[in-house]
Design a protein around this motif. Structure first.
Motif: not given
Length: 384
Positions: A103-116
C-alpha cells in the motif's frame, strides 16, 4: 540479460578473486582466469572499458559465471557491482503482499523508516545516547550519502547500499596520520555494524520470555539502541499492510563481516509491542551520553612514575582531522602500542572534550581495535 553495466575491470577482478578464481594469462585488452579444481572452467575477462566490445564481452563473462555458480545472471551482476559495498535489505512482509506490491501508506513508512534507522544508527556510531533530540550533522548526512537500490521482484524489499573496505587496504604499520577519505569510507561500514548490533540486541530483548529489565535497556544503549531506532521500527510494523519487518545484512565480499553482528533480524507485531515499551524508557535518557572516536594511534609516551601512558589518537571531529589525547592504564596502553605497530584502527568510548582551537582530550572508558573491522589481529586487547 542485464541491459546496463555498473562496474569496470577492477570490480570484476576483485569479485573473481574472492570467489576463488585466479588469473592465468593476460594482454592489453583481456585476461584469462581459471577456477582451481575445475580444469575446464576458464573465463575471458575484458580489461579495456573503452574497447568497442567491452560491454558484450562483460555480459558473456557474467553469463559464464552465472552458469558456474548456478545463479541467475542478475544476481551475479549485482554481486559484482556491489563487491565493495555492504547491502542491507529491509523486507516488509504480510499475507496481503502476494503480488509483491504494498500500500502507498505502508510503502511511504517503509522508505521513511529506512532513512530513520540509518540516521539513528549513524548518530549512535558517534555518540551512545538513549534519546537524540538533535542528531549530529554527520548522522543526518548519512541519508544523503548512502544509496538506495531498486526494490526486488517477488517481495517488497528496500536495499540500502553503503561503502565498505577491506581492513588490509586501510593503514600500514606505525601509521602516523589518518586518511580523511579512508575514514569517510570506513564510517559507512561502522554505521552498518552499529545498526546490525543494535537491531540484534533489540531482537533478543523482544524474543525473551520476560520483559527486559531497566538495567538491560540501559546496557542496550551501549550497543547503539536508541528511542529513535525503536520508533523507526514501530512506524513500519504499525501500518495495516505490514505484519513483520526483517532486515538482512549482506556484507561486502572484500571485507569480512564485523564480529558480533547478526546476519538477519526480524520484528513482528508482538516484538514491536516490546520495542514500544523499550522506547518509552529510552525517551527519558536524553542526557546520558558517551562519545565514540575512531582513528589510528599516532603518539605514545609512558609516564615513568606510574603504570599509565599518554596516547594520541588521530581521528575526525566534525569531519576534520584532530588528535585526541588520553591517559590509559597499563593494559590499554599495551593495546595501543600493538595497534600502532600493526596499523590497526582503534575505537575509543568515553567523554570527549574538544574546545575550538584547544587540545582535544578524552576520558576513555573503553579502548581497543575498531570492532567494525576484521583482521588477523582482531584478538588484540581485551573484550574484542
Amino acid at each position: 540479460m542485464v541491459d546496463t553495466l555498473d562496474f569496470g575491470p577492477e570490480k570484476i577482478r576483485s569479485y573473481l578473486k574472492v570467489t576463488g578464481w585466479a588469473p592465468v594469462s593476460g594482454g592489453a585488452v583481456a585476461e584469462l582466469w581459471s577456477l582451481p579444481g575445475l580444469a575446464d572452467e576458464v573465463v575471458l575477462v575484458p580489461t579495456k572499458p573503452g574497447a568497442p566490445d567491452f560491454g558484450k564481452r562483460t555480459r558473456i563473462l557474467i553469463q559464464d559465471l552465472a552458469r558456474v555458480e548456478d545463479q541467475d545472471v542478475q544476481t551475479v551482476h549485482d554481486a559484482i557491482a556491489t563487491v565493495y559495498h555492504d547491502v542491507t535489505d529491509l523486507r516488509a512482509s504480510d499475507p496481503s503482499l502476494s503480488d509483491g506490491s504494498i500500500s502507498l501508506e505502508s510503502g511511504y513508512e517503509l522508505f521513511m523508516s529506512t532513512k530513520r534507522l540509518r540516521v539513528a544508527a549513524a548518530a549512535a556510531t558517534i555518540r551512545r545516547q538513549g534519546h537524540f533530540r538533535n542528531f549530529p550533522s554527520r548522522a543526518r548526512d548519512q541519508a544523503r550519502e548512502v544509496r538506495l537500490g531498486q526494490t526486488r521482484r517477488g517481495s517488497y524489499i528496500v536495499p540500502i547500499i553503503s561503502q565498505a573496505r577491506s581492513p588490509e587496504d586501510v593503514y600500514s604499520p606505525r601509521q602516523d596520520h589518518i586518511d580523511v577519505q579512508v575514514e569517510e569510507t570506513l564510517f559507512d561500514r561502522r554505521v552498518t555494524a552499529t545498526m546490525s548490533r543494535a537491531l540484534g540486541v533489540l531482537e533478543d530483548m523482544a524474543a525473551a520470555e520476560r520483559q527486559p529489565t531497566r538495567s538491560e535497556i540501559n546496557d542496550s544503549i551501549g550497543e547503539g539502541v536508541s528511542y529513535e531506532l525503536c520508533r523507526a521500527l514501530t512506524k513500519v510494523v504499525s501500518t495495516d499492510a505490514v505484519s513483520a519487518l526483517d532486515v538482512s545484512f549482506n556484507w561486502s565480499r572484500v571485507a569480512a563481516p564485523p564480529p558480533g553482528t547478526p546476519a538477519r533480524v526480524e520484528f513482528n507485531r508482538d516484538a514491536i509491542d516490546i520495542v514500544d515499551r523499550i522506547s518509552e524508557q529510552l525517551k527519558t535518557k536524553i542526557y546520558t551520553r558517551e562519545h565514540l572516536i575512531y582513528g589510528v594511534v599516532t603518539d605514545l609516551s609512558r609516564h615513568p612514575e606510574d603504570d599509565t601512558g599518554r596516547v594520541g589518537v588521530q581521528t575526525l571531529i566534525q569531519r576534520r582531522s584532530r588528535t585526541v589525547w588520553m591517559d590509559l592504564p597499563d593494559g590499554d596502553y599495551h593495546t595501543a602500542v600493538q595497534c600502532h605497530d600493526a596499523g590497526i584502527p582503534v575505537r575509543v568510548r568515553g567523554t570527549l572534550t574538544s574546545p575550538p582551537g584547544g587540545q582535544a582530550r578524552m576520558e576513555a572508558i573503553d579502548f581497543g581495535p575498531d570492532p567494525s573491522l576484521v583482521s588477523d589481529s582482531a584478538h588484540i586487547g581485551s573484550g574484542y
